[in-house]
Design an enzyme around this catalytic site. Structure first.
Site, mmCIF file in Angstrom:
data_model
loop_
_atom_site.group_PDB
_atom_site.id
_atom_site.type_symbol
_atom_site.label_atom_id
_atom_site.label_comp_id
_atom_site.label_asym_id
_atom_site.label_seq_id
_atom_site.Cartn_x
_atom_site.Cartn_y
_atom_site.Cartn_z
ATOM 1 N N TYR A 1 44.498 55.140 39.083
ATOM 2 C CA TYR A 1 43.701 54.087 39.652
ATOM 3 C C TYR A 1 42.461 53.588 38.493
ATOM 4 O O TYR A 1 42.247 52.502 38.263
ATOM 5 C CB TYR A 1 43.097 54.370 41.022
ATOM 6 C CG TYR A 1 42.007 53.313 41.620
ATOM 7 C CD1 TYR A 1 42.356 52.052 41.728
ATOM 8 C CD2 TYR A 1 40.781 53.893 41.514
ATOM 9 C CE1 TYR A 1 41.459 51.127 42.156
ATOM 10 C CE2 TYR A 1 39.528 53.032 42.050
ATOM 11 C CZ TYR A 1 39.982 51.655 42.444
ATOM 12 O OH TYR A 1 39.090 50.637 42.718
ATOM 13 N N THR B 1 34.690 49.160 39.500
ATOM 14 C CA THR B 1 34.223 50.095 40.414
ATOM 15 C C THR B 1 33.628 51.297 39.555
ATOM 16 O O THR B 1 33.844 51.501 38.422
ATOM 17 C CB THR B 1 35.777 50.880 40.892
ATOM 18 O OG1 THR B 1 35.364 52.237 41.487
ATOM 19 C CG2 THR B 1 36.656 51.082 39.774
ATOM 20 N N ASP B 2 32.712 52.170 40.128
ATOM 21 C CA ASP B 2 32.131 53.259 39.481
ATOM 22 C C ASP B 2 33.064 54.247 39.171
ATOM 23 O O ASP B 2 32.580 55.105 38.130
ATOM 24 C CB ASP B 2 30.952 53.859 40.517
ATOM 25 C CG ASP B 2 31.802 54.511 41.746
ATOM 26 O OD1 ASP B 2 32.934 54.298 42.070
ATOM 27 O OD2 ASP B 2 30.528 54.976 42.661
ATOM 28 N N GLU B 3 34.276 54.218 39.649
ATOM 29 C CA GLU B 3 35.479 55.254 39.076
ATOM 30 C C GLU B 3 35.511 55.203 37.714
ATOM 31 O O GLU B 3 36.109 56.262 37.049
ATOM 32 C CB GLU B 3 36.481 55.199 39.893
ATOM 33 C CG GLU B 3 36.272 55.360 41.603
ATOM 34 C CD GLU B 3 37.528 56.012 42.429
ATOM 35 O OE1 GLU B 3 38.430 56.511 41.611
ATOM 36 O OE2 GLU B 3 37.469 56.060 43.525
ATOM 37 N N LYS C 1 41.757 50.239 36.511
ATOM 38 C CA LYS C 1 40.527 49.660 36.867
ATOM 39 C C LYS C 1 39.737 49.518 35.399
ATOM 40 O O LYS C 1 39.315 48.351 34.715
ATOM 41 C CB LYS C 1 39.429 50.124 37.778
ATOM 42 C CG LYS C 1 40.023 49.826 39.241
ATOM 43 C CD LYS C 1 40.360 48.559 39.596
ATOM 44 C CE LYS C 1 39.040 47.656 39.833
ATOM 45 N NZ LYS C 1 39.136 46.474 40.261
HETATM 46 P P1 NAD Z 1 42.003 46.466 49.302
HETATM 47 O O1 NAD Z 1 43.110 47.315 49.074
HETATM 48 O O2 NAD Z 1 41.410 46.565 50.839
HETATM 49 O O3 NAD Z 1 42.607 44.956 49.225
HETATM 50 C C1 NAD Z 1 42.990 44.388 47.972
HETATM 51 C C2 NAD Z 1 43.811 43.153 48.307
HETATM 52 O O4 NAD Z 1 44.285 42.614 46.971
HETATM 53 C C3 NAD Z 1 44.679 42.797 49.532
HETATM 54 O O5 NAD Z 1 44.405 42.083 50.236
HETATM 55 C C4 NAD Z 1 46.007 42.897 48.466
HETATM 56 O O6 NAD Z 1 46.894 42.269 49.352
HETATM 57 C C5 NAD Z 1 45.763 42.122 47.457
HETATM 58 N N1 NAD Z 1 46.374 42.326 46.242
HETATM 59 C C6 NAD Z 1 46.651 43.546 45.813
HETATM 60 N N2 NAD Z 1 47.762 43.313 44.620
HETATM 61 C C7 NAD Z 1 47.880 41.704 44.618
HETATM 62 C C8 NAD Z 1 48.273 41.187 43.618
HETATM 63 N N3 NAD Z 1 49.123 41.628 42.385
HETATM 64 N N4 NAD Z 1 48.152 39.780 43.514
HETATM 65 C C9 NAD Z 1 47.489 39.167 44.548
HETATM 66 N N5 NAD Z 1 46.702 39.912 45.407
HETATM 67 C C10 NAD Z 1 46.969 41.310 45.522
HETATM 68 O O7 NAD Z 1 40.896 46.537 48.420
HETATM 69 P P2 NAD Z 1 39.349 46.595 48.495
HETATM 70 O O8 NAD Z 1 38.790 48.124 48.858
HETATM 71 O O9 NAD Z 1 38.885 45.476 49.242
HETATM 72 O O10 NAD Z 1 38.777 46.236 47.059
HETATM 73 C C11 NAD Z 1 38.537 45.104 46.409
HETATM 74 C C12 NAD Z 1 38.051 45.246 44.840
HETATM 75 O O11 NAD Z 1 36.977 46.076 45.002
HETATM 76 C C13 NAD Z 1 39.048 46.151 44.164
HETATM 77 O O12 NAD Z 1 39.115 45.411 42.712
HETATM 78 C C14 NAD Z 1 38.446 47.420 44.024
HETATM 79 O O13 NAD Z 1 38.834 48.042 42.781
HETATM 80 C C15 NAD Z 1 37.203 47.065 43.768
HETATM 81 N N6 NAD Z 1 36.253 48.100 44.443
HETATM 82 C C16 NAD Z 1 36.712 48.711 45.894
HETATM 83 C C17 NAD Z 1 35.577 49.568 46.221
HETATM 84 C C18 NAD Z 1 35.703 50.426 47.587
HETATM 85 O O14 NAD Z 1 35.080 51.374 47.969
HETATM 86 N N7 NAD Z 1 36.830 49.984 48.512
HETATM 87 C C19 NAD Z 1 34.610 50.105 45.493
HETATM 88 C C20 NAD Z 1 34.350 49.544 44.332
HETATM 89 C C21 NAD Z 1 35.017 48.567 43.977
HETATM 90 O O1 DAU Z 2 33.994 54.766 44.345
HETATM 91 C C1 DAU Z 2 34.694 53.457 44.464
HETATM 92 C C2 DAU Z 2 36.109 53.693 44.921
HETATM 93 O O2 DAU Z 2 36.001 54.061 46.350
HETATM 94 C C3 DAU Z 2 37.040 52.386 44.997
HETATM 95 O O3 DAU Z 2 36.990 52.000 43.710
HETATM 96 C C4 DAU Z 2 38.393 52.809 45.606
HETATM 97 O O4 DAU Z 2 38.991 51.444 45.635
HETATM 98 C C5 DAU Z 2 38.145 53.392 46.938
HETATM 99 O O5 DAU Z 2 39.169 53.644 47.411
HETATM 100 C C6 DAU Z 2 36.992 54.495 46.841
HETATM 101 O O6 DAU Z 2 37.790 55.718 46.238
HETATM 102 P P1 DAU Z 2 37.496 57.039 46.807
HETATM 103 O O7 DAU Z 2 38.557 57.914 46.219
HETATM 104 O O8 DAU Z 2 36.381 57.571 46.717
HETATM 105 O O9 DAU Z 2 37.698 56.564 48.252
HETATM 106 P P2 DAU Z 2 38.501 57.501 49.489
HETATM 107 O O10 DAU Z 2 38.046 56.784 50.645
HETATM 108 O O11 DAU Z 2 39.943 57.606 49.358
HETATM 109 O O12 DAU Z 2 38.005 58.978 49.613
HETATM 110 C C7 DAU Z 2 36.488 59.250 49.675
HETATM 111 C C8 DAU Z 2 36.368 60.519 49.529
HETATM 112 O O13 DAU Z 2 36.889 61.273 50.718
HETATM 113 C C9 DAU Z 2 36.718 61.283 48.293
HETATM 114 O O14 DAU Z 2 36.041 62.394 47.751
HETATM 115 C C10 DAU Z 2 38.242 61.834 48.703
HETATM 116 C C11 DAU Z 2 37.903 62.139 50.133
HETATM 117 N N1 DAU Z 2 39.086 62.252 50.978
HETATM 118 C C12 DAU Z 2 39.809 61.084 51.067
HETATM 119 C C13 DAU Z 2 40.912 61.009 51.964
HETATM 120 C C14 DAU Z 2 41.651 59.900 51.863
HETATM 121 C C15 DAU Z 2 39.495 63.381 51.906
HETATM 122 O O15 DAU Z 2 38.361 64.199 51.898
HETATM 123 N N2 DAU Z 2 40.311 63.024 52.774
HETATM 124 C C16 DAU Z 2 41.074 62.101 52.908
HETATM 125 O O16 DAU Z 2 42.200 61.954 53.566
#
Ligand code: NAD
Ligand code: DAU
Length: 341
Positions: A152, A128-130, A156
């Site tokens: 988090y 992730t970019d985080e 990562k």
């Molecule tokens: P998500 O939370 O929707 O899904 C995570 C999945 O992993 C679920 O199916 C969960 O059951 C499974 N999981 C969790 N713990 C586990 C374990 N111990 N063993 C096996 N399975 C397990 O997540 P997402 O948003 O689809 O993110 C997927 C990946 O991409 C993550 O690694 C996250 O860090 C990365 N990522 C997410 C975003 C985003 O915006 N959502 C952006 C950049 C990177």
């Molecule tokens: O940047 C990549 C990341 O994006 C991934 O690695 C994470 O897994 C994914 O959850 C996401 O993280 P963020 O914290 O950016 O996503 P989230 O959807 O929780 O929040 C997006 C933005 O909105 C952030 O600035 C926080 C804000 N927010 C979020 C929630 C849940 C609100 O203002 N209100 C809310 O209730």
């Protein structure tokens, strides 16, 4: 046939990638390995299980359970692991960091150990970019220092560093992608975009953190999946690739876009106290992945429009998730945080 273990394949991005990979690679057999935490959901793969009976297998398991991972890899003759499995929600990491360390750091270590022991062809880590922390100006390149600020992102980053250590010390054939915020179908409705869309559909207030001026690069999930796929196919071992659209949007503008698309009033926006340590802005330099031939296909406007439409059309998917544990979490997360303007 090449067999690919997709860990976390029942989650949001993982399930979109599984569908994309089966459509794109006729010679892939996909084994989804997933613990099915609250964020994992076999509904995300219902159509896949139906359409690809001969090339799709589901195994329930924890990536932190070495014996179970070895069992799945051996049983299905896996050559490649693509790791999506993680605890992923920043707000939950502020409440209970322990499981983030267990899955995102220790679980990654277990997968790398298995890749090393069984001499797998390839290990890809979805990151992730985080991990770069907030960037108030400019863009993060892959060479930048990691500067994590939440449990988090720290977890990562721990996973990423372990990947690089296994590449350097043991020659495990590793690549890493660092993606920006994904939006699109099958995202668990605790994340801002699906939360706001589904709340707005039901005329429930949208809890916007702080001043709403934080910026994120909201990319369409299939663009991210294509970026991961390009790196799995053409990326150089031991290298990191940023994947994002390159356009940042303030949360307040994302919120207005959702309400405009749904024809709902801005009065649904409920300012709430900010997330502790809230990163103000993420922005990626994505030139390295673009040199591999990837480019994003969706603008922010297209991505948010397709996303909103999907949740409007698929209430069967999200309505049953907003019950039970979700409601308990929602209360714990948001109760009493309203800010009067
Ligand atoms: P998500 O939370 O929707 O899904 C995570 C999945 O992993 C679920 O199916 C969960 O059951 C499974 N999981 C969790 N713990 C586990 C374990 N111990 N063993 C096996 N399975 C397990 O997540 P997402 O948003 O689809 O993110 C997927 C990946 O991409 C993550 O690694 C996250 O860090 C990365 N990522 C997410 C975003 C985003 O915006 N959502 C952006 C950049 C990177
Ligand atoms: O940047 C990549 C990341 O994006 C991934 O690695 C994470 O897994 C994914 O959850 C996401 O993280 P963020 O914290 O950016 O996503 P989230 O959807 O929780 O929040 C997006 C933005 O909105 C952030 O600035 C926080 C804000 N927010 C979020 C929630 C849940 C609100 O203002 N209100 C809310 O209730």
């Amino acid at each position: 046939m090449k067999t690919v273990l997709i860990t976390g394949g029942a989650g949001f991005i993982g399930s979109n990638y599984v569908r994309y990979a089966l459509q794109t690679h006729d010679d892939w057999r996909v084994v989804v390995y997933d613990k099915l935490t609250y964020a994992g959901n076999l509904d995300n793969l219902r159509d896949v299980a139906e359409a690809y009976k001969d090339r799709y297998i589901f195994v329930r398991g924890d990536i932190a359970d070495r014996e179970a991972v070895v069992g799945a890899v051996r049983a299905h003759d896996v050559g490649t692991i693509i790791n999506f499995a993680a605890d992923t929600h920043v707000d939950r990491s502020l409440m209970e960091p322990g499981s983030f360390i267990m899955t995102d750091v220790y679980g990654t270590y277990v997968l790398l150990e298995v890749a090393r022991e069984l001499k797998l062809e390839r290990y890809h880590q979805v990151s992730t970019d985080e991990v770069y922390g907030q960037v108030l100006t400019g863009r993060s390149t892959e060479e930048d220092k990691l500067h994590t600020r939440s449990p988090y992102s720290a977890s990562k980053a721990g996973g990423d560093l372990m990947c690089m250590a296994y590449y350097t010390s043991f020659g495990v054939p590793v690549t890493i992608t660092r993606g920006s915020n994904n939006i699109g179908p099958y995202q668990y409705p605790e994340k801002a975009v699906p939360l706001f869309v589904t709340n707005a559909i039901d005329d429930i207030p949208l809890p916007l953190y702080g001043d709403g001026r934080q910026q994120r690069d909201y990319q369409f999930v299939l663009d991210h999946c294509e970026g991961i796929d390009v790196v799995v196919e053409k990326g150089q071992l031991g290298e990191v690739y940023n994947v994002g659209s390159g356009t940042e949007t303030a949360n307040i503008d994302m919120t207005h876009a959702i309400l405009d698309l749904l024809g709902k009033p801005y009065s649904l926006i409920q300012p709430v106290t900010d997330r502790p340590g809230h990163d103000r802005r993420y922005a990626l330099d994505t030139s390295k992945v673009r040199q591999l031939g990837w480019s994003n296909r969706h603008s922010f406007e297209q991505a948010i429009e397709q996303t909103v439409r999907w949740y409007v059309d698929n209430a069967w998917w999200w309505r049953k998730l907003k019950t039970g544990e979700y409601l308990a979490y929602y209360k714990r997360q948001y109760a009493g945080r309203e800010v009067k303007e």
